[in-house]
Design an enzyme around this catalytic site. Structure first.
Site: not given
Length: 348
Positions: A60, A173, A205-206, A228, A319
């Site tokens: 992603h 990420d 994706e998130e 990922d 994140h």
């Protein structure tokens, strides 16, 4: 590899606004594939034509970010989170507001502790109490600078090298997965490996694994792998009972994530990846998680079902604006996936 990772992590592309990253990926993949196209959702689908079963590699392109929801009379921007933020990582960060007239720098502020009541100082500052200061005089000035409701915002943080092969940046990420995708396709091309590969940069994706769901329905590969990042348990504040994974111990082959609510990897996928790693002496770790999931969850439920797995890079502080990974894990991940694709016909 390091310069490629720097290029991709320094780029900006929150969920739904992946254009800058997609252009970079298209440029990097172009020498190694036979065709490329962008689908309706914005996924980039690159095809390397070959023999045997088809394999989809999905990484992603989006990063978590922010979006302007209100501009007050004094020109300060209120915002919502796009993707899963822990609010405290945002406070006092510098950001880039991607206005329609160009990018504008800003900072995330809140009420100073000096004027807080004692009970307020003891509470974490919530996202809804934060604002972005771009230096605007008032609402009209902010709008004249190109800011409007719905303007995307990303973190202003650049790639930096740490000690012992570690690096830090925003958006590992999942720009780590995107870089692995590029390097795998390069290796397949240079080694003349005849394989039928879909190299896909997915969107959103998130915020719900959205791009993977739509593009997989169209592609319908025989086998799929999501590339990922995942959470290690090798730093203060987390224990090995939460995660037994470590940086520098190789890529992570997911057995199950989200306590099985996400992906439970297909047994033949696990056999394929583990035997390939063992035969080629590629270090790897097995992952079982109770928290998040990946594009693999959407992919494996497409149509009548697709044998799917996830290969991830253990990454600290996911994140946040200061994610950390070990470059050796990326190298090992590329080796694993290239050799696995070379042996694909023996397993599927």
């Amino acid at each position: 590899m390091r310069s490629l990772l720097e290029k991709f992590t320094n780029a900006h592309g929150i969920s739904g606004f992946e254009g800058e990253v997609r252009k970079l990926l298209e440029k990097e993949l172009e020498p190694y594939v036979d065709s490329m196209r962008e689908d309706i959702m914005g996924n980039l689908i690159a095809v390397k034509e070959g023999k045997g079963p088809s394999v989809m590699l999905a990484a992603h392109m989006d990063e978590i970010g922010l979006m302007v929801r209100y501009i007050d009379e004094n020109g300060f921007l209120r915002f919502v989170g796009i993707g899963g933020w822990f609010d405290q990582t945002l406070l006092n960060q510098r950001v880039i507001v991607h206005g329609k007239k160009g990018s504008i720098y800003g900072v995330i502020g809140s009420k100073p502790p000096h004027v807080m009541k004692d009970e307020d100082r003891k509470k974490p500052v919530k996202l809804e109490d934060m604002f972005i200061d771009i230096g605007a005089k008032d609402r009209e000035d902010a709008e004249n600078l190109g800011v409007e409701i719905g303007t995307s915002v990303s973190i202003d943080q650049e790639f930096t090298t740490l000690a012992n092969g570690k690096v830090t940046s925003k958006a590992f990420d999942n720009r780590a997965g995107v870089v692995i995708l590029v390097r795998v396709m390069k290796e397949l091309h240079e080694r003349g490996i005849e394989a039928n590969v879909y190299a896909v940069g997915t969107v959103q994706e998130e915020v719900g694994l959205k791009g993977a769901k739509t593009c997989t329905f169209c592609i319908c590969p025989d086998v799929a792998l999501a590339l990922d990042t995942t959470i290690p348990g090798d730093h203060p504040g987390i224990s090995k009972t939460d995660s037994a994974l470590e940086l520098g111990k190789g890529p992570v082959i997911t057995v199950a994530d989200a306590s099985g609510r996400g992906l439970i990897a297909h047994p033949q996928i696990l056999k394929w990846l583990r035997e390939t790693a063992d035969k080629n002496e590629v270090p790897y770790q097995l992952g079982v998680g109770s928290g998040g999931t990946t594009d693999a969850t959407s992919i494996h439920l497409t149509k009548e079902g697709i044998p799917t797995g996830t290969v991830s890079i253990a990454t600290r502080y996911i994140h946040s604006p200061v994610e950390v990974l070990d470059m050796a894990d990326i190298d090992a991940c590329v080796s694993l996936i290239v050799t696995a694709i070379e042996n694909l016909k023996s397993y599927f």
